[in-house]
Design a protein around this motif. Structure first.
Motif, PDB file in Angstrom:
ATOM      1  N   LEU A 343      31.762  38.994  29.739  1.00  0.00           N
ATOM      2  CA  LEU A 343      32.491  37.747  29.531  1.00  0.00           C
ATOM      3  C   LEU A 343      31.601  36.620  30.033  1.00  0.00           C
ATOM      4  CD1 LEU A 343      36.006  38.796  30.913  1.00  0.00           C
ATOM      5  CD2 LEU A 343      35.228  38.839  28.542  1.00  0.00           C
ATOM      6  N   LEU A 344      31.189  35.744  29.133  1.00  0.00           N
ATOM      7  CA  LEU A 344      30.268  34.660  29.484  1.00  0.00           C
ATOM      8  C   LEU A 344      30.982  33.323  29.313  1.00  0.00           C
ATOM      9  CD1 LEU A 344      27.395  33.825  30.269  1.00  0.00           C
ATOM     10  CD2 LEU A 344      26.782  33.864  27.840  1.00  0.00           C
ATOM     11  N   TYR A 345      31.079  32.570  30.390  1.00  0.00           N
ATOM     12  CA  TYR A 345      31.777  31.286  30.392  1.00  0.00           C
ATOM     13  C   TYR A 345      30.767  30.156  30.576  1.00  0.00           C
ATOM     14  CZ  TYR A 345      36.129  33.912  31.053  1.00  0.00           C
ATOM     15  OH  TYR A 345      37.188  34.773  30.902  1.00  0.00           O
ATOM     16  N   VAL A 346      30.615  29.330  29.548  1.00  0.00           N
ATOM     17  CA  VAL A 346      29.714  28.174  29.646  1.00  0.00           C
ATOM     18  C   VAL A 346      30.577  26.988  30.073  1.00  0.00           C
ATOM     19  CG1 VAL A 346      27.949  26.820  28.471  1.00  0.00           C
ATOM     20  CG2 VAL A 346      28.373  29.190  27.765  1.00  0.00           C
ATOM     21  N   VAL A 347      30.663  26.812  31.379  1.00  0.00           N
ATOM     22  CA  VAL A 347      31.630  25.876  31.964  1.00  0.00           C
ATOM     23  C   VAL A 347      30.958  25.068  33.078  1.00  0.00           C
ATOM     24  CG1 VAL A 347      33.876  25.683  33.095  1.00  0.00           C
ATOM     25  CG2 VAL A 347      33.498  27.517  31.465  1.00  0.00           C
ATOM     26  N   ASP A 348      31.387  23.825  33.223  1.00  0.00           N
ATOM     27  CA  ASP A 348      30.887  22.897  34.230  1.00  0.00           C
ATOM     28  C   ASP A 348      30.784  23.552  35.607  1.00  0.00           C
ATOM     29  OD1 ASP A 348      30.792  20.739  36.194  1.00  0.00           O
ATOM     30  OD2 ASP A 348      31.375  19.396  34.565  1.00  0.00           O
ATOM     31  N   ALA A 349      29.679  23.294  36.284  1.00  0.00           N
ATOM     32  CA  ALA A 349      29.438  23.885  37.607  1.00  0.00           C
ATOM     33  C   ALA A 349      30.520  23.508  38.615  1.00  0.00           C
ATOM     34  CB  ALA A 349      28.072  23.443  38.129  1.00  0.00           C
ATOM     35  N   ARG A 350      31.203  22.380  38.381  1.00  0.00           N
ATOM     36  CA  ARG A 350      32.246  21.960  39.327  1.00  0.00           C
ATOM     37  C   ARG A 350      33.454  22.890  39.315  1.00  0.00           C
ATOM     38  NH1 ARG A 350      31.984  15.763  37.349  1.00  0.00           N
ATOM     39  NH2 ARG A 350      31.702  16.925  35.401  1.00  0.00           N
ATOM     40  N   GLN A 351      33.511  23.799  38.347  1.00  0.00           N
ATOM     41  CA  GLN A 351      34.594  24.773  38.304  1.00  0.00           C
ATOM     42  C   GLN A 351      34.170  26.132  38.867  1.00  0.00           C
ATOM     43  OE1 GLN A 351      37.122  24.942  34.813  1.00  0.00           O
ATOM     44  NE2 GLN A 351      36.206  23.069  34.007  1.00  0.00           N
ATOM     45  N   ALA A 352      33.048  26.145  39.575  1.00  0.00           N
ATOM     46  CA  ALA A 352      32.493  27.410  40.071  1.00  0.00           C
ATOM     47  C   ALA A 352      33.460  28.139  40.999  1.00  0.00           C
ATOM     48  CB  ALA A 352      31.162  27.161  40.779  1.00  0.00           C
ATOM     49  N   LEU A 353      34.114  27.414  41.905  1.00  0.00           N
ATOM     50  CA  LEU A 353      35.031  28.075  42.843  1.00  0.00           C
ATOM     51  C   LEU A 353      36.219  28.663  42.101  1.00  0.00           C
ATOM     52  CD1 LEU A 353      35.899  28.820  45.679  1.00  0.00           C
ATOM     53  CD2 LEU A 353      36.954  26.535  45.897  1.00  0.00           C
ATOM     54  N   HIS A 354      36.746  27.925  41.134  1.00  0.00           N
ATOM     55  CA  HIS A 354      37.881  28.427  40.347  1.00  0.00           C
ATOM     56  C   HIS A 354      37.518  29.746  39.687  1.00  0.00           C
ATOM     57  CE1 HIS A 354      41.234  28.549  37.487  1.00  0.00           C
ATOM     58  NE2 HIS A 354      40.340  28.728  36.529  1.00  0.00           N
ATOM     59  N   PHE A 355      36.360  29.796  39.033  1.00  0.00           N
ATOM     60  CA  PHE A 355      36.006  31.025  38.317  1.00  0.00           C
ATOM     61  C   PHE A 355      35.622  32.151  39.271  1.00  0.00           C
ATOM     62  CE2 PHE A 355      35.903  28.292  34.599  1.00  0.00           C
ATOM     63  CZ  PHE A 355      36.500  29.124  33.666  1.00  0.00           C
ATOM     64  N   LYS A 356      35.057  31.806  40.404  1.00  0.00           N
ATOM     65  CA  LYS A 356      34.783  32.839  41.406  1.00  0.00           C
ATOM     66  C   LYS A 356      36.082  33.537  41.804  1.00  0.00           C
ATOM     67  CE  LYS A 356      33.289  33.422  46.205  1.00  0.00           C
ATOM     68  NZ  LYS A 356      32.818  32.742  47.442  1.00  0.00           N
ATOM     69  N   MET A 357      37.134  32.758  42.027  1.00  0.00           N
ATOM     70  CA  MET A 357      38.416  33.326  42.440  1.00  0.00           C
ATOM     71  C   MET A 357      39.090  34.062  41.285  1.00  0.00           C
ATOM     72  SD  MET A 357      40.060  30.567  45.147  1.00  0.00           S
ATOM     73  CE  MET A 357      40.133  29.164  44.050  1.00  0.00           C
ATOM     74  N   VAL A 358      38.985  33.522  40.081  1.00  0.00           N
ATOM     75  CA  VAL A 358      39.575  34.189  38.915  1.00  0.00           C
ATOM     76  C   VAL A 358      38.906  35.542  38.682  1.00  0.00           C
ATOM     77  CG1 VAL A 358      39.725  34.101  36.395  1.00  0.00           C
ATOM     78  CG2 VAL A 358      40.425  32.124  37.742  1.00  0.00           C
ATOM     79  N   PHE A 359      37.577  35.579  38.741  1.00  0.00           N
ATOM     80  CA  PHE A 359      36.861  36.837  38.508  1.00  0.00           C
ATOM     81  C   PHE A 359      37.213  37.870  39.580  1.00  0.00           C
ATOM     82  CE2 PHE A 359      33.139  34.366  36.375  1.00  0.00           C
ATOM     83  CZ  PHE A 359      33.907  34.178  35.243  1.00  0.00           C
ATOM     84  N   GLU A 360      37.273  37.425  40.837  1.00  0.00           N
ATOM     85  CA  GLU A 360      37.587  38.358  41.920  1.00  0.00           C
ATOM     86  C   GLU A 360      39.020  38.879  41.775  1.00  0.00           C
ATOM     87  OE1 GLU A 360      37.662  40.774  45.176  1.00  0.00           O
ATOM     88  OE2 GLU A 360      35.946  39.925  44.083  1.00  0.00           O
ATOM     89  N   THR A 361      39.938  38.007  41.365  1.00  0.00           N
ATOM     90  CA  THR A 361      41.317  38.434  41.136  1.00  0.00           C
ATOM     91  C   THR A 361      41.377  39.477  40.028  1.00  0.00           C
ATOM     92  OG1 THR A 361      42.187  36.284  41.843  1.00  0.00           O
ATOM     93  CG2 THR A 361      43.625  37.654  40.474  1.00  0.00           C
ATOM     94  N   ALA A 362      40.645  39.248  38.955  1.00  0.00           N
ATOM     95  CA  ALA A 362      40.631  40.194  37.830  1.00  0.00           C
ATOM     96  C   ALA A 362      40.042  41.536  38.250  1.00  0.00           C
ATOM     97  CB  ALA A 362      39.845  39.601  36.667  1.00  0.00           C
ATOM     98  N   ARG A 363      39.053  41.499  39.148  1.00  0.00           N
ATOM     99  CA  ARG A 363      38.477  42.764  39.639  1.00  0.00           C
ATOM    100  C   ARG A 363      39.502  43.520  40.488  1.00  0.00           C
ATOM    101  NH1 ARG A 363      34.037  39.267  40.608  1.00  0.00           N
ATOM    102  NH2 ARG A 363      32.407  39.540  39.040  1.00  0.00           N
ATOM    103  N   ARG A 364      40.198  42.802  41.357  1.00  0.00           N
ATOM    104  CA  ARG A 364      41.206  43.453  42.210  1.00  0.00           C
ATOM    105  C   ARG A 364      42.316  44.070  41.360  1.00  0.00           C
ATOM    106  NH1 ARG A 364      42.326  38.955  47.011  1.00  0.00           N
ATOM    107  NH2 ARG A 364      40.171  38.788  47.776  1.00  0.00           N
ATOM    108  N   ALA A 365      42.638  43.406  40.247  1.00  0.00           N
ATOM    109  CA  ALA A 365      43.698  43.903  39.370  1.00  0.00           C
ATOM    110  C   ALA A 365      43.220  45.023  38.456  1.00  0.00           C
ATOM    111  CB  ALA A 365      44.251  42.752  38.521  1.00  0.00           C
ATOM    112  N   GLY A 366      41.902  45.284  38.443  1.00  0.00           N
ATOM    113  CA  GLY A 366      41.357  46.347  37.602  1.00  0.00           C
ATOM    114  C   GLY A 366      41.057  45.921  36.183  1.00  0.00           C
ATOM    115  N   TRP A 367      41.152  44.608  35.890  1.00  0.00           N
ATOM    116  CA  TRP A 367      40.878  44.141  34.526  1.00  0.00           C
ATOM    117  C   TRP A 367      39.384  43.972  34.275  1.00  0.00           C
ATOM    118  CZ3 TRP A 367      44.983  39.959  35.776  1.00  0.00           C
ATOM    119  CH2 TRP A 367      46.259  40.553  35.765  1.00  0.00           C
ATOM    120  N   LEU A 368      38.633  43.807  35.357  1.00  0.00           N
ATOM    121  CA  LEU A 368      37.174  43.793  35.256  1.00  0.00           C
ATOM    122  C   LEU A 368      36.673  45.048  35.959  1.00  0.00           C
ATOM    123  CD1 LEU A 368      36.134  40.079  36.007  1.00  0.00           C
ATOM    124  CD2 LEU A 368      36.002  41.288  33.830  1.00  0.00           C
TER     125      LEU A 368
END
Length: 588
Positions: A343-368
């Protein structure tokens, strides 16, 4: 046709074989081969081996040189310094390798050994809103990565996560219901500019009514509820805004020379039906917990200035869903239904924390899981010449269409000035102006590391000198011009010929194309391809000055060989520019 082995790989293997023969106790040692200014290549691996074997590095290096069988690839190899190996390849090896590349339409670049499926999220404008300079980087970088990944054999699924949902649509829809002809167009004709004009007019009028009329504000809020509950009339009006916006989006992307397809547009609304289930799963599995009425995910390493944890809010205390719920639902869909391995997201660097938390949440849930990776290709900000955020003189955000139109206008003037012999017609000048102007904007973006900010300077972008797309396009056009003027002479590789220094340098650099693409794709760094192409054009400029291809004093074989170098360089430049989404006109 089988992929072509680069000279670097060939030399690396020859030295590795010699290492194994001379020093069997070392096992499968890595020569640590790199490019060198002192020779064509330098192998540094013997220094580490000497420490491992407790031997003298120069003595070991001498034994490795003795073990190298005579061959037609390595011309000379010498021991340098404390035990480096300086390697010079034969002219024949250079020309034969390039000839093998020229025989393949892919220039000998191999496909990825294990291609997967990448879902790339890029070019994300908002419905009913003007596209501005801030939308440029996601579109340009994302489109280039699509081309690069597909060239390697990766299956690429495009996703344009447009902003098409939210409370503002209650305001817009209610106004349209009360003023039903505001989106009508005379004679039914509509283009991007008129579509955006109508949308902008409605947005400003509805905002004014919302701010000044309490009764309208209440009706607008009720309309949000109707939209979210699936009321048919409300959804139909919402769809009108989406369709009208697409007309505008497509007109802007067309200016950018990008193709956007309806089936690739899956906005925020596309995941509405999944939101409740996403939240339920997160809560039932304990990944998310209730905090002050909201459904939140907490992280040990994410804290605010006061030291308190900063959560990812999946569902608000009022029952509304946050962006996280939509992004997590999108991950579920892309992994489960699209079989994504990346999954490749070409998104503004200012959203880095949001995506860090989203990705980690998805890993904890087993979706990643282990077989899926999620990457944010974060990009910086477009700045003005003054190094501040790019604004108009009035302090407003620059409209993207205005920026592109000005780039084309400037480029057209450059093309007209360059065409002093008046060989191009006005339509041809206009066409070249578009290709050069849009290419200049894209290249300025792509030649900068995505994570960095860059200054938007049109004067520099359309310059014929320096690190610009115009310089690359001109190098390509110059090579094509030489081939056109060659008369009956044709590009033919002659491996038996000795090469001039500029020919050797150009040939060795052309041979790096496949290696460069492999690195660019593995690291998601298109600026490295831009840097390669600029250096290639520079090598060609030196070749052009020092090795006259059409000199009447050349023997026929020399002319044919130099035309061959022009041809393989032109093809490499063209392919590289195409992968960046930039046109390469045959003449400028």
């Amino acid at each position: 046709m089988a992929p072509v082995t680069s000279l670097a790989s060939t030399v690396d293997q020859r030295i590795a074989d010699a290492l194994s023969a001379a020093l069997p106790q070392a096992g499968a040692a890595d020569p640590l081969l790199r490019r060198s200014d002192r020779a064509d290549f330098q192998a540094n691996g013997i220094l580490a081996l000497a420490k491992q074997l407790k031997g003298n590095p120069r003595e070991l290096a001498t034994r490795v040189v003795a073990a190298l069988a005579a061959n037609d690839v390595i011309k000379d190899i010498e021991v340098s310094g404390p035990g480096f190996l300086n390697v010079t390849v034969t002219d024949r090896a250079i020309t034969e390798t390039l000839a093998a590349r020229a025989a393949d339409e892919r220039l000998g670049v191999p496909y990825a050994e294990q291609p997967g499926t990448t879902v790339i999220d890029y070019a994300q404008p908002n419905v009913a809103k003007e596209m501005h300079v801030g939308h440029l980087r996601s579109a340009v970088i994302g489109a280039a990565m699509v081309e690069l990944l597909e060239f390697t054999g990766e299956k690429v699924i495009r996703r344009h996560h447009i902003g098409d949902w939210g409370t503002q649509y209650g305001m817009l829809i209610q106004y349209l219901i009360e003023h039903p002809h505001e989106l009508d167009h005379e004679d039914g004709a509509v283009d991007g500019e008129s579509a955006m004009s109508a949308l902008d007019r409605i947005y400003k009028a509805s905002r004014a009514a919302f701010d000044s009329d309490q009764e309208f504000k209440e009706r607008a809020r009720d309309r949000v509820v109707a939209l979210q509950s699936g009321d048919e009339q409300t959804r139909a009006h919402w769809q009108r805004f989406v369709d009208e916006s697409k007309i505008y989006f497509y007109s802007v992307f067309d200016k950018l020379d990008m193709e956007i397809h309806d089936e690739d547009i899956v906005g925020e609304s596309g995941y509405n039906d999944m939101l409740e289930e996403t939240c339920r799963i997160l809560e039932e599995t304990g990944v998310a917990v209730r905090s002050e009425g909201a459904l939140c995910v907490f992280f040990d390493d994410v804290k605010g200035p006061d030291g308190d944890p900063v959560p990812l809010i999946v569902k608000k205390s009022n029952g509304g869903y946050g962006y996280a719920a939509t992004d997590l639902s999108a991950i579920r869909d892309r992994v489960r239904n699209l079989d994504a391995t990346t999954l490749l997201y070409v998104v503004d660097a200012r959203q880095a924390l949001h995506f860090k938390m989203v990705f980690e949440t998805a890993r904890r849930a087993g979706w990643l899981g282990d077989g899926v990776k999620a990457v944010q290709l974060a990009f910086g900000t477009v700045l003005g010449k003054d190094g501040k955020p790019f604004k108009t003189r009035e302090g407003e955000t620059v409209r993207l269409v205005d920026l592109l139109d000005e780039a084309v206008e400037r480029a057209t003037a450059v093309v007209r000035e360059k065409d002093k012999r008046e060989q191009l017609s006005e339509p041809e000048i206009a066409e070249r102006g578009v290709q050069v102007g849009i290419g200049a904007v894209k290249y300025a973006d792509l030649s900068t590391s995505a994570s960095r900010d860059y200054k938007f300077d049109l004067d520099q972008m359309v310059s014929l000198t320096g690190d610009t797309s115009v310089y690359l396009q001109y190098a390509y056009a110059r090579a094509r011009s030489i081939l056109r003027r060659a008369g009956d002479a044709r590009p033919v590789a002659h491996p038996e010929l000795e090469l001039a220094p500029a020919e050797r340098a150009l040939g060795l650099f052309v041979d790096q194309f496949g290696e460069t693409l492999a690195e660019v794709v593995s690291t998601y760094e298109p600026h490295k391809l831009a840097a390669y192409l600029y250096q290639l054009a520079s090598h060609f400029s030196t070749f052009y000055d020092q090795c006259k291809a059409l000199d009447e004093n050349n023997p026929p074989a020399v002319t044919e060989n130099r035309l061959f170098f022009c041809d393989i360089t032109a093809r490499t430049l063209r392919q590289g520019l195409e992968l960046l989404g930039i046109r390469a006109p045959d003449s400028l």
